[in-house]
Motif scaffolding. Structure first.
Motif, short mmCIF file in Angstrom:
data_model
loop_
_atom_site.label_atom_id
_atom_site.label_comp_id
_atom_site.label_asym_id
_atom_site.label_seq_id
_atom_site.Cartn_x
_atom_site.Cartn_y
_atom_site.Cartn_z
N THR A 16 -3.56 -0.38 6.85
CA THR A 16 -2.20 0.14 6.88
C THR A 16 -1.61 0.02 8.27
OG1 THR A 16 -2.84 2.40 7.44
CG2 THR A 16 -2.76 1.84 5.09
N PHE A 17 -0.30 0.20 8.34
CA PHE A 17 0.40 0.22 9.62
C PHE A 17 -0.11 1.37 10.49
CE2 PHE A 17 3.93 2.10 12.07
CZ PHE A 17 4.13 1.08 12.98
N LEU A 18 -0.37 2.51 9.87
CA LEU A 18 -0.85 3.66 10.64
C LEU A 18 -2.21 3.38 11.28
CD1 LEU A 18 0.25 6.66 8.39
CD2 LEU A 18 1.31 5.85 10.50
N LYS A 19 -3.08 2.66 10.59
CA LYS A 19 -4.39 2.31 11.17
C LYS A 19 -4.19 1.36 12.35
CE LYS A 19 -8.90 1.84 11.49
NZ LYS A 19 -9.93 1.77 10.49
N THR A 20 -3.27 0.40 12.21
CA THR A 20 -2.96 -0.51 13.31
C THR A 20 -2.42 0.27 14.50
OG1 THR A 20 -2.44 -2.25 11.73
CG2 THR A 20 -1.63 -2.55 13.97
N LEU A 21 -1.56 1.24 14.22
CA LEU A 21 -1.02 2.10 15.27
C LEU A 21 -2.13 2.91 15.94
CD1 LEU A 21 1.89 2.56 16.25
CD2 LEU A 21 1.99 4.54 14.74
N TYR A 22 -3.05 3.43 15.13
CA TYR A 22 -4.17 4.21 15.65
C TYR A 22 -5.07 3.35 16.56
CZ TYR A 22 -8.37 7.08 15.80
OH TYR A 22 -9.44 7.82 16.23
N VAL A 23 -5.39 2.18 16.10
CA VAL A 23 -6.30 1.29 16.84
C VAL A 23 -5.65 0.81 18.14
CG1 VAL A 23 -7.46 -0.95 16.77
CG2 VAL A 23 -7.58 0.58 14.80
N MET A 57 0.84 -1.18 0.00
CA MET A 57 0.00 0.00 0.00
C MET A 57 0.89 1.25 0.00
SD MET A 57 -3.40 0.54 2.06
CE MET A 57 -4.52 1.14 0.84
N VAL A 58 0.44 2.28 -0.63
CA VAL A 58 1.21 3.51 -0.80
C VAL A 58 1.48 4.18 0.55
CG1 VAL A 58 1.18 5.82 -1.83
CG2 VAL A 58 0.30 3.87 -3.13
N ILE A 59 0.51 4.20 1.42
CA ILE A 59 0.67 4.87 2.72
C ILE A 59 1.76 4.17 3.54
CG2 ILE A 59 -0.46 5.38 4.92
CD1 ILE A 59 -3.02 5.89 3.34
N ASP A 60 1.79 2.84 3.50
CA ASP A 60 2.84 2.11 4.22
C ASP A 60 4.22 2.40 3.63
OD1 ASP A 60 1.22 0.96 6.14
OD2 ASP A 60 0.84 -0.84 4.96
N ALA A 61 4.31 2.49 2.32
CA ALA A 61 5.59 2.80 1.68
C ALA A 61 6.05 4.20 2.08
CB ALA A 61 5.46 2.69 0.16
N VAL A 62 5.13 5.16 2.09
CA VAL A 62 5.46 6.53 2.50
C VAL A 62 5.89 6.54 3.97
CG1 VAL A 62 4.51 8.84 2.89
CG2 VAL A 62 4.01 7.63 0.76
N THR A 63 5.22 5.78 4.80
CA THR A 63 5.58 5.69 6.22
C THR A 63 7.00 5.16 6.39
OG1 THR A 63 3.26 5.28 6.80
CG2 THR A 63 4.91 4.72 8.46
N SER A 76 -16.21 12.72 14.18
CA SER A 76 -16.26 13.78 13.16
C SER A 76 -16.01 13.18 11.77
CB SER A 76 -15.23 14.87 13.46
OG SER A 76 -13.93 14.40 13.19
N GLY A 77 -16.50 13.87 10.79
CA GLY A 77 -16.36 13.40 9.41
C GLY A 77 -14.91 13.33 8.97
N PHE A 78 -14.11 14.31 9.37
CA PHE A 78 -12.70 14.33 8.98
C PHE A 78 -11.97 13.09 9.48
CE2 PHE A 78 -8.32 15.31 10.30
CZ PHE A 78 -7.75 15.55 9.06
N ILE A 79 -12.17 12.75 10.75
CA ILE A 79 -11.48 11.59 11.33
C ILE A 79 -12.02 10.30 10.71
CG2 ILE A 79 -10.95 10.35 13.47
CD1 ILE A 79 -9.62 13.12 13.24
N GLN A 80 -13.32 10.24 10.49
CA GLN A 80 -13.88 9.05 9.86
C GLN A 80 -13.30 8.83 8.46
OE1 GLN A 80 -15.92 6.65 11.13
NE2 GLN A 80 -15.59 7.70 13.08
N ASP A 81 -13.20 9.92 7.69
CA ASP A 81 -12.60 9.82 6.35
C ASP A 81 -11.15 9.37 6.43
OD1 ASP A 81 -14.97 10.64 5.24
OD2 ASP A 81 -14.34 12.73 4.94
N MET A 82 -10.40 9.93 7.38
CA MET A 82 -9.00 9.56 7.54
C MET A 82 -8.88 8.08 7.87
SD MET A 82 -6.19 10.64 10.41
CE MET A 82 -6.96 9.55 11.60
N LEU A 83 -9.72 7.59 8.77
CA LEU A 83 -9.65 6.19 9.17
C LEU A 83 -9.99 5.26 8.01
CD1 LEU A 83 -11.18 6.37 12.77
CD2 LEU A 83 -8.78 6.08 12.12
N LYS A 112 -9.38 5.90 4.86
CA LYS A 112 -8.21 5.92 3.98
C LYS A 112 -7.05 5.12 4.55
CE LYS A 112 -9.40 10.32 1.94
NZ LYS A 112 -9.15 11.76 1.91
N LEU A 113 -7.00 4.99 5.87
CA LEU A 113 -5.91 4.26 6.52
C LEU A 113 -6.19 2.78 6.69
CD1 LEU A 113 -4.77 6.74 9.34
CD2 LEU A 113 -3.69 6.31 7.13
N ASP A 114 -7.39 2.31 6.31
CA ASP A 114 -7.72 0.89 6.48
C ASP A 114 -6.65 -0.01 5.89
OD1 ASP A 114 -10.00 0.87 7.99
OD2 ASP A 114 -11.38 0.90 6.28
#
Length: 181
Positions: free
Chosen positions: A161-168, A1-7, A148-155, A157-159
């Motif tokens: 990914t490592f960042l979503k695992t970190l968030y959860v 995934m692109v987000i993981d590569a960027v991370t 909030s809508g912003f956080i829901q949208d972010m989450l 997009k992060l499904d």
């Protein structure tokens, strides 16, 4: 995934920056200014009560509260000695933090090959860990506004990914502090 590569790329760049800057300067950067103030406040909040319960300190605060209460009863009501204790503790923590950081910075800037290598390795590790902690703090703040809508949208997009695992699995949780009673 692109987000993981960027991370991963960002983590590598941070490690490289930490290696270049070194441990001492990275430590100073993350403990000066607002970060240093926050560190001192958190220390006073976390350990101030424990230190205040030490026999001579507790007796001194109690004596000063009683004496100030005799001068003006309002001072006893607001427990002025306790306020003074926390101000002094904060100033001592700030001074001690500055001295420790200054000493470590000088120690790790010794111009010997072994120390330069250690300085680079620890600088890389500290830079990555410090930014990770800041990210966890940001995620903890985001969790307060999870509906909030912003956080829901972010989450969304992060499904996956490592960042979503970190968030959860974020170990920092402000939701209990700000929960409605």
């Amino acid at each position: 995934m692109v987000i993981d590569a960027v991370t991963i790329v960002v983590a590598i760049l941070l490690a490289g920056l930490g290696m270049f800057v070194g441990f001492g300067r990275t430590l100073r950067f993350f403990t000066d200014g607002i970060f240093g103030f926050i560190i001192s406040v958190v220390f006073c909040f976390a350990f101030g009560g424990l230190i205040a319960s030490i026999g001579p300190v507790a007796e001194g605060i109690s004596w000063l509260n009683n004496w100030l209460g005799g001068v003006w009863s309002f001072f006893a009501t607001i427990r002025l000695a306790t306020i003074i204790y926390y101000i002094i503790l904060f100033l001592l923590v700030q001074l001690l933090r500055s001295l420790i950081v200054f000493g470590l910075e000088k120690l790790f800037s010794i111009d010997v090959l072994a120390m330069r290598i250690i300085n680079s390795i620890l600088g890389a590790a500290l830079m990555v860990v410090a930014v990770l902690i800041l990210l966890l703090l940001v995620f903890a703040i985001f969790a307060l506004f999870e509906s909030s809508g912003f956080i829901q949208d972010m989450l969304v997009k992060l499904d996956g990914t490592f960042l979503k695992t970190l968030y959860v699995n974020n170990p920092i949780d402000f939701t209990q502090i700000f929960a409605a009673n």
